[in-house]
Design a protein around this motif. Structure first.
Motif, PDB file in Angstrom:
ATOM      1  N   LEU A   1       0.826  -1.211   0.000  1.00 43.77           N
ATOM      2  CA  LEU A   1       0.000   0.000   0.000  1.00 43.77           C
ATOM      3  C   LEU A   1       0.859   1.260   0.000  1.00 43.77           C
ATOM      4  O   LEU A   1       0.514   2.250  -0.666  1.00 43.77           O
ATOM      5  N   TYR A   2       1.961   1.245   0.729  1.00 45.00           N
ATOM      6  CA  TYR A   2       2.850   2.410   0.734  1.00 45.00           C
ATOM      7  C   TYR A   2       3.358   2.684  -0.675  1.00 45.00           C
ATOM      8  O   TYR A   2       3.341   3.842  -1.148  1.00 45.00           O
ATOM      9  N   ARG A   3       3.811   1.654  -1.369  1.00 50.89           N
ATOM     10  CA  ARG A   3       4.410   1.826  -2.687  1.00 50.89           C
ATOM     11  C   ARG A   3       3.375   2.095  -3.778  1.00 50.89           C
ATOM     12  O   ARG A   3       3.677   2.759  -4.770  1.00 50.89           O
ATOM     13  N   LEU A   4       2.176   1.558  -3.609  1.00 55.14           N
ATOM     14  CA  LEU A   4       1.155   1.699  -4.651  1.00 55.14           C
ATOM     15  C   LEU A   4       0.304   2.954  -4.504  1.00 55.14           C
ATOM     16  O   LEU A   4      -0.568   3.208  -5.339  1.00 55.14           O
ATOM     17  N   HIS A   5       0.551   3.723  -3.469  1.00 61.18           N
ATOM     18  CA  HIS A   5      -0.232   4.950  -3.300  1.00 61.18           C
ATOM     19  C   HIS A   5      -0.100   5.805  -4.562  1.00 61.18           C
ATOM     20  O   HIS A   5       0.993   5.918  -5.141  1.00 61.18           O
ATOM     21  N   PRO A   6      -1.199   6.381  -5.016  1.00 58.74           N
ATOM     22  CA  PRO A   6      -1.147   7.167  -6.261  1.00 58.74           C
ATOM     23  C   PRO A   6      -0.100   8.274  -6.266  1.00 58.74           C
ATOM     24  O   PRO A   6       0.360   8.690  -7.342  1.00 58.74           O
ATOM     25  N   ASP A   7       0.302   8.753  -5.102  1.00 58.87           N
ATOM     26  CA  ASP A   7       1.335   9.795  -5.053  1.00 58.87           C
ATOM     27  C   ASP A   7       2.727   9.244  -5.345  1.00 58.87           C
ATOM     28  O   ASP A   7       3.657  10.018  -5.614  1.00 58.87           O
ATOM     29  N   ARG A   8       2.871   7.900  -5.273  1.00 57.18           N
ATOM     30  CA  ARG A   8       4.197   7.300  -5.429  1.00 57.18           C
ATOM     31  C   ARG A   8       4.309   6.369  -6.633  1.00 57.18           C
ATOM     32  O   ARG A   8       5.407   6.158  -7.147  1.00 57.18           O
ATOM     33  N   ALA A   9       3.215   5.780  -7.051  1.00 56.23           N
ATOM     34  CA  ALA A   9       3.261   4.743  -8.081  1.00 56.23           C
ATOM     35  C   ALA A   9       2.767   5.260  -9.424  1.00 56.23           C
ATOM     36  O   ALA A   9       1.922   6.158  -9.497  1.00 56.23           O
ATOM     37  N   ALA A  10       3.311   4.672 -10.467  1.00 55.68           N
ATOM     38  CA  ALA A  10       2.799   4.950 -11.816  1.00 55.68           C
ATOM     39  C   ALA A  10       1.410   4.349 -11.963  1.00 55.68           C
ATOM     40  O   ALA A  10       1.039   3.402 -11.260  1.00 55.68           O
ATOM     41  N   GLU A  11       0.634   4.901 -12.870  1.00 54.61           N
ATOM     42  CA  GLU A  11      -0.688   4.334 -13.130  1.00 54.61           C
ATOM     43  C   GLU A  11      -0.542   2.909 -13.647  1.00 54.61           C
ATOM     44  O   GLU A  11       0.417   2.591 -14.363  1.00 54.61           O
TER      45      GLU A  11
ATOM     46  N   ILE B   1      -7.509  -6.336  -0.740  1.00 52.54           N
ATOM     47  CA  ILE B   1      -6.834  -7.490  -0.140  1.00 52.54           C
ATOM     48  C   ILE B   1      -6.657  -7.264   1.358  1.00 52.54           C
ATOM     49  O   ILE B   1      -6.907  -8.162   2.177  1.00 52.54           O
ATOM     50  N   LYS B   2      -6.244  -6.052   1.737  1.00 56.20           N
ATOM     51  CA  LYS B   2      -6.067  -5.769   3.166  1.00 56.20           C
ATOM     52  C   LYS B   2      -7.386  -5.913   3.911  1.00 56.20           C
ATOM     53  O   LYS B   2      -7.410  -6.434   5.043  1.00 56.20           O
ATOM     54  N   ALA B   3      -8.486  -5.481   3.324  1.00 57.93           N
ATOM     55  CA  ALA B   3      -9.788  -5.613   3.983  1.00 57.93           C
ATOM     56  C   ALA B   3     -10.107  -7.083   4.252  1.00 57.93           C
ATOM     57  O   ALA B   3     -10.595  -7.439   5.336  1.00 57.93           O
ATOM     58  N   GLN B   4      -9.830  -7.952   3.290  1.00 57.78           N
ATOM     59  CA  GLN B   4     -10.038  -9.385   3.485  1.00 57.78           C
ATOM     60  C   GLN B   4      -9.155  -9.923   4.609  1.00 57.78           C
ATOM     61  O   GLN B   4      -9.603 -10.725   5.435  1.00 57.78           O
ATOM     62  N   VAL B   5      -7.902  -9.482   4.633  1.00 56.68           N
ATOM     63  CA  VAL B   5      -6.947  -9.944   5.642  1.00 56.68           C
ATOM     64  C   VAL B   5      -7.351  -9.467   7.036  1.00 56.68           C
ATOM     65  O   VAL B   5      -7.293 -10.220   8.018  1.00 56.68           O
ATOM     66  N   MET B   6      -7.782  -8.222   7.137  1.00 57.90           N
ATOM     67  CA  MET B   6      -8.135  -7.659   8.439  1.00 57.90           C
ATOM     68  C   MET B   6      -9.406  -8.293   9.015  1.00 57.90           C
ATOM     69  O   MET B   6      -9.491  -8.537  10.214  1.00 57.90           O
ATOM     70  N   ILE B   7     -10.370  -8.577   8.161  1.00 54.45           N
ATOM     71  CA  ILE B   7     -11.605  -9.150   8.698  1.00 54.45           C
ATOM     72  C   ILE B   7     -11.368 -10.580   9.151  1.00 54.45           C
ATOM     73  O   ILE B   7     -12.010 -11.068  10.088  1.00 54.45           O
ATOM     74  N   GLU B   8     -10.413 -11.275   8.535  1.00 55.45           N
ATOM     75  CA  GLU B   8     -10.039 -12.614   8.991  1.00 55.45           C
ATOM     76  C   GLU B   8      -9.446 -12.551  10.399  1.00 55.45           C
ATOM     77  O   GLU B   8      -9.601 -13.482  11.186  1.00 55.45           O
ATOM     78  N   GLN B   9      -8.778 -11.456  10.715  1.00 56.18           N
ATOM     79  CA  GLN B   9      -8.165 -11.292  12.033  1.00 56.18           C
ATOM     80  C   GLN B   9      -9.075 -10.577  13.027  1.00 56.18           C
ATOM     81  O   GLN B   9      -8.651 -10.283  14.151  1.00 56.18           O
ATOM     82  N   GLU B  10     -10.295 -10.271  12.615  1.00 57.16           N
ATOM     83  CA  GLU B  10     -11.269  -9.570  13.456  1.00 57.16           C
ATOM     84  C   GLU B  10     -10.749  -8.200  13.895  1.00 57.16           C
ATOM     85  O   GLU B  10     -11.060  -7.709  14.984  1.00 57.16           O
ATOM     86  N   ARG B  11      -9.988  -7.587  13.028  1.00 56.35           N
ATOM     87  CA  ARG B  11      -9.515  -6.223  13.256  1.00 56.35           C
ATOM     88  C   ARG B  11     -10.502  -5.311  12.527  1.00 56.35           C
ATOM     89  O   ARG B  11     -10.275  -4.861  11.408  1.00 56.35           O
ATOM     90  N   TRP B  12     -11.625  -5.106  13.183  1.00 57.55           N
ATOM     91  CA  TRP B  12     -12.815  -4.581  12.515  1.00 57.55           C
ATOM     92  C   TRP B  12     -12.616  -3.173  11.959  1.00 57.55           C
ATOM     93  O   TRP B  12     -13.034  -2.893  10.826  1.00 57.55           O
ATOM     94  N   GLN B  13     -12.031  -2.271  12.751  1.00 55.95           N
ATOM     95  CA  GLN B  13     -11.870  -0.904  12.259  1.00 55.95           C
ATOM     96  C   GLN B  13     -10.927  -0.859  11.068  1.00 55.95           C
ATOM     97  O   GLN B  13     -11.193  -0.153  10.083  1.00 55.95           O
ATOM     98  N   GLU B  14      -9.855  -1.628  11.134  1.00 57.57           N
ATOM     99  CA  GLU B  14      -8.918  -1.645  10.008  1.00 57.57           C
ATOM    100  C   GLU B  14      -9.547  -2.297   8.771  1.00 57.57           C
ATOM    101  O   GLU B  14      -9.266  -1.884   7.641  1.00 57.57           O
TER     102      GLU B  14
END
Length: 524
Positions: free
Chosen positions: A213-223, A238-251
């Motif tokens: 996510l750091y590298r793919l941010h539109p301010d840093r990555a090419a389209e 993908i992160k949303a899928q990963v976080m809900i698996e860990q019950e990290r609801w806000q993230e």
């Protein structure tokens, strides 16, 4: 480390990448090895080759028509639960997943245990080769960020899926064995790693997706160059899928919401009623998918999801091995719901082949039946909405959860009303009609969120992963069940059913001295 991993890594670079196709934006027939990773424009083709590999076959020693990459594993995860029915055995493809008879195939290389392990680890070792060049790769910084961000995201995605397939869900099982973790390019001389813990795997998964996510941010990555490439919004999905698996609801909520800040939108009522067949990634609802063009179809369409789903094509497997919705779930779809057209209802008379079968599906159809082509949709806008709704509910922000659900259902069912449901983050379980299938209808808001997820993402999402992470269990032996195999003798109502955890392939024990077959094999 096993030699077969190295050989398949070479195969990806020398085979998939040598082709000129829509994903191979840069020519690779004149670059290989160190030269391939000398500058970013050449190296970009390696990530494109990995995308193409995700829907190709060749991951096992046989049975390739049911081993077409990640989408085949998504299909397995749907068939292993209670909402999808494989009506006939047909040629046998996937029917053994459906009736829970693939775990014993770990002793050879043709079956599900080996092919899945080999598939994800092959992608990982190739992603590691890309990431190893991140400090020395020449070229525009925005392009380097894009390449590395995609490699980090793919590695996160692969370890995430390995963890879910070869172990129980994360929460409550953190100290159970995980899968071996490799973060450097592997060679014949690489020493094998042990299983570690599930917590170890998720530490890597989380670190990788955050790096992406750091590298793919539109301010840093090419389209992104191609519609199939992972971008910032896909990585957030993908992160949303990963976080809900860990019950990290806000993230989970934050990542899903950020995924929807791109250019996607949900399918409208007119889209669905117009016959959208889930075979076109140009749809504005798609967050991530793969374009499969006519001359790149594996196995002439037989080694692909549509050949196993579209019963209208008499030259493919589904014609005599039909895939249906469970009649219980079908009955929960309101008659006014536009999604009801995705399946037949109960017919007066069923025919032995073709689409004239009660509850037969029409959601997945060939894009081009003559070539067997059709795009693969991995993630779409609506899944993120449903993750947000679940997260809001689990955080007890019930009004917000209701609003998200209503926004989705406004395009599905006129007059949708959930005012009578109890605000609760508890699923109704233990009913005589089966866990999470209350005979009197949904009782709580969380019941309704999961019901709409089961309907909306039927066939797109591995339902078994939700069964595992919510620890509900399930049954196919409900009143009037249309399941052709009720998997009697397997305790699927056990929240930690061992049959949901795939066996480690024998080849791993044979080639990895850090793995002990007697200690490290998954239980039966």
């Amino acid at each position: 480390m096993k030699l077969y991993k190295l050989l398949l890594a070479i195969f990806l670079v020398a085979g998939f990448l040598a082709c000129e196709d829509n994903l191979d934006t840069f020519p690779t027939d004149q670059a290989s090895g160190p030269e391939l990773f000398s500058d970013v424009d050449k190296a970009m083709s390696t990530i494109n080759g990995l995308y193409r590999a995700m829907y190709q076959t060749g991951w096992g020693g046989g049975w390739e028509h049911e081993q077409f990459g990640h989408v085949a594993l998504m299909h397995c995860g749907a068939l292993m639960a209670e909402d999808m029915v494989q009506n006939e055995q047909g040629s046998g493809w996937f029917y053994y997943d459906y009736k829970y008879q693939v775990k014993s195939d770990y002793t050879h290389t043709a079956g599900r245990p080996y092919s899945t392990w080999n598939f994800y680890y092959t992608l990982i070792t190739n992603a590691n080769s890309i990431l190893a060049s991140k400090e020395t790769l020449s070229g525009a910084p925005s392009k380097v960020n894009s390449l590395m961000g995609q490699a980090f995201a793919l590695r996160s995605f692969c370890y995430f899926n390995l963890a879910r397939f070869y172990q129980q869900t994360y929460v409550g099982n953190e100290n159970l064995p995980g899968v071996p973790i490799y973060t450097e390019p592997t060679t014949i001389a690489t020493e094998g790693k042990g299983r570690g813990t599930l917590a170890d795997v998720y530490i890597q998964v989380n670190a990788d997706i955050d790096s992406a996510l750091y590298r793919l941010h539109p301010d840093r990555a090419a389209e992104k160059v191609h519609i199939s490439n992972i971008d910032y919004y896909t990585a957030n999905g993908i992160k949303a899928q990963v976080m809900i698996e860990q019950e990290r609801w806000q993230e989970a909520y934050d990542a899903a919401a950020e995924a929807l800040t791109g250019s996607t939108s949900m399918l409208s009522e007119s889209d669905i009623s117009g016959g959208f067949a889930f075979n076109d990634i140009s749809s504005n609802s798609v967050l991530w998918g793969f374009e499969v063009i006519d001359d790149q179809v594996p196995g002439a369409g037989r080694a692909g999801i549509f050949g196993h789903m579209d019963a209208s094509a008499d030259d493919y497997y589904a014609f005599k091995s039909r895939v249906c919705i469970s009649n219980w779930l079908y009955d929960q779809v309101d008659n006014g719901d536009v999604r009801k057209s995705w399946w037949n209802g109960a017919l007066a008379e069923d025919e032995p082949s073709g689409t004239n079968l009660s509850y037969n599906q029409f959601k997945f159809q060939f894009g081009n039946v003559s070539t067997g082509a059709g795009d693969y949709i991995f993630m779409r806008h609506e899944e993120m909405m449903l993750i947000m709704a679940e997260a809001e509910c689990m955080l007890e922000r019930y009004a917000a959860a209701r609003q998200i659900l209503s926004d989705l259902m406004d395009e599905r069912l006129a007059g949708y009303d959930i005012s009578g449901l109890t605000d609760s983050k508890i699923l109704t379980t233990g009913d005589a009609n089966g866990p999470t299938t209350p005979s009197v209808g949904n009782l709580t808001l969380l019941d309704e969120i999961f019901l709409q997820k089961r309907i909306e993402l039927w066939g797109e999402h591995p339902r078994i992963y939700d069964v595992k992470r919510k620890k509900t269990g399930f049954t196919r032996d409900f009143a009037g069940s249309n399941h052709s195999n009720k998997i009697s003798g397997i305790d699927t109502e056990n929240p930690l059913c061992p049959d949901w955890v795939m066996s480690i392939p024998q080849a791993e024990f044979d080639g990895n001295e850090a793995m002990d077959q007697d200690k490290d094999q998954n239980p039966w």
